[in-house]
Design an enzyme around this catalytic site. Structure first.
Site, mmCIF file in Angstrom:
data_model
loop_
_atom_site.group_PDB
_atom_site.id
_atom_site.type_symbol
_atom_site.label_atom_id
_atom_site.label_comp_id
_atom_site.label_asym_id
_atom_site.label_seq_id
_atom_site.Cartn_x
_atom_site.Cartn_y
_atom_site.Cartn_z
ATOM 1 N N GLU A 1 -3.941 7.728 -4.217
ATOM 2 C CA GLU A 1 -4.375 7.253 -5.538
ATOM 3 C C GLU A 1 -5.698 7.892 -5.932
ATOM 4 O OE1 GLU A 1 -4.444 2.979 -5.192
ATOM 5 O OE2 GLU A 1 -2.327 2.917 -4.690
ATOM 6 N N HIS B 1 -1.950 0.716 -9.646
ATOM 7 C CA HIS B 1 -2.526 -0.215 -8.669
ATOM 8 C C HIS B 1 -3.278 -1.348 -9.397
ATOM 9 C CE1 HIS B 1 -4.242 -0.687 -4.337
ATOM 10 N NE2 HIS B 1 -4.072 -1.857 -4.922
ATOM 11 N N ARG C 1 0.864 -1.178 0.000
ATOM 12 C CA ARG C 1 0.000 0.000 0.000
ATOM 13 C C ARG C 1 0.907 1.236 0.000
ATOM 14 N NH1 ARG C 1 -3.636 -2.663 -1.325
ATOM 15 N NH2 ARG C 1 -5.627 -3.024 -0.304
HETATM 16 O O1 LIG Z 1 -4.659 -4.069 -3.591
HETATM 17 C C1 LIG Z 1 -5.311 -5.045 -3.726
HETATM 18 C C2 LIG Z 1 -5.810 -5.859 -2.648
HETATM 19 O O2 LIG Z 1 -5.689 -5.500 -1.459
HETATM 20 O O3 LIG Z 1 -6.374 -6.904 -2.953
#
Ligand SMILES: O=CC(=O)O
Length: 331
Positions: free
Chosen positions: A275, A293, A246
């Site tokens: 984001e 992402h 993250r």
């Molecule tokens: O970022 C994606 C997830 O947490 O699945």
């Protein structure tokens, strides 16, 4: 309803699932995979969200997570909620203490995405070292005939790779990079008894002994901004950071500063603090590879995810069976 049963389907009778905003699986595949349910789409209502939730407060027992945070405020507006299903592996967008307090069950993606995310982590790393994106842009811009040789890259084999968070994604990354001849170490909440990679309890020490850090851990209070300038300086001027966890695990401002000032060798980033906004300073840096992402986004995995989400709702709302991918909410 059995195949021979020719009653008209009464959608009002189907178990109801609330969705606040469409999650990626719905953006890609619509809501057909939830055809045995009545999907209550909050985003299609003209009403402000709190009014919409107030109207449906009594009837909503199950919710499919969207990119929107599931805050205490929203949970308070849903007093009958018993189940939250998220198509994410991360749980940082859910108010877990409040769910625990209320006894709300949670199901997540578990390790459905781990292989795909690990592939992207390795892909980003190879791209940074071997300058694939930058070479692509060099050729497309017509610079090959005029500028001649493209700068040298750096070899992946033999690099010391520190994996931050050896959960299922971290383990998939380790497996892949070991096959490339990298030397793997890791840091994690606890030493894993079942792996032989060297363990570091300190991320700074892991960075000191590594050429690369790959951030694979989840975002928690403990990991928030854990990768700070101290860690980056310990990694050094040639060091590379890859982040598939993250954005908030890294102090982004310090990351940008270290990259711009040449205190860090490069970065491959799939996740960001704010984001979809990405710090513009990064756009000018060839040693940085950026991705929106999308590490988990393959068609195969999204289809598997639709099945898992549907299976969790069916288990809980229809067949009264255990969830397929329950999250243990430890105290
Ligand atoms: O970022 C994606 C997830 O947490 O699945």
């Amino acid at each position: 309803m059995a195949a021979h049963d020719n009653r008209q389907v009464n959608h009002k009778e189907l178990p109801q699932i609330l969705v606040l905003e469409p999650p990626p699986i719905m953006i890609f595949y619509g809501d057909q995979f939830l055809k045995n349910f009545r999907v209550l789409k909050a985003w299609e209502s003209q009403l402000p969200l709190d009014q919409f939730l107030t109207i449906h407060a009594k009837s909503v027992q199950a919710l499919l997570m969207s990119p929107r945070q599931l805050t205490t405020n929203i949970l308070q507006l849903l007093p009958s909620l018993q189940l939250v299903v998220t198509a994410s592996a991360g749980l940082d967008h859910i108010d877990l203490p409040e769910c625990r307090r209320r006894g709300i069950s949670i199901a997540n993606a578990n390790d459905t995405y781990s292989e795909d995310v690990a592939d992207i982590a390795v892909g980003l790393l190879i791209d940074v070292f071997r300058k694939i994106s930058s070479a692509d842009s060099f050729v497309r811009k017509g610079l090959w005939p005029t500028k001649g040789d493209f700068p040298l890259g750096s070899k992946l084999g033999g690099k010391r790779v520190g994996i931050v968070g050896l959960g299922s994604i971290g383990q998939e990354v380790a497996k892949r990079l070991q096959a490339f001849g990298c030397r793997i170490s890791y840091s994690s909440r606890n030493k894993k008894p079942y792996v032989s990679y060297p363990f570091y309890s300190s991320v700074v020490q892991l960075a000191t002994d590594s050429d690369v850090l790959i951030v694979c851990c989840s975002l928690t209070q403990q990991t928030h901004q854990m990768i700070n300038k101290d860690v980056m300086l310990a990694l050094g001027m040639e060091g590379v950071i890859v982040n598939v966890g993250r954005g908030e695990i890294i102090k982004e401002e310090e990351l940008v500063q270290c990259l711009v000032q040449g205190e860090l060798g490069g970065a491959g980033l799939d996740v960001f603090e704010n984001e979809p906004n990405v710090p513009e300073e990064l756009f000018a840096l060839d040693k940085v590879v950026l991705s929106p992402h999308r590490a988990a986004h393959t068609a195969e995995t999204m289809i598997a995810m639709c099945e898992l989400v549907k299976g969790n709702f069916e288990a809980f709302l229809i067949s009264n069976k255990p969830l397929l991918s329950p999250v243990a909410l430890n105290n």
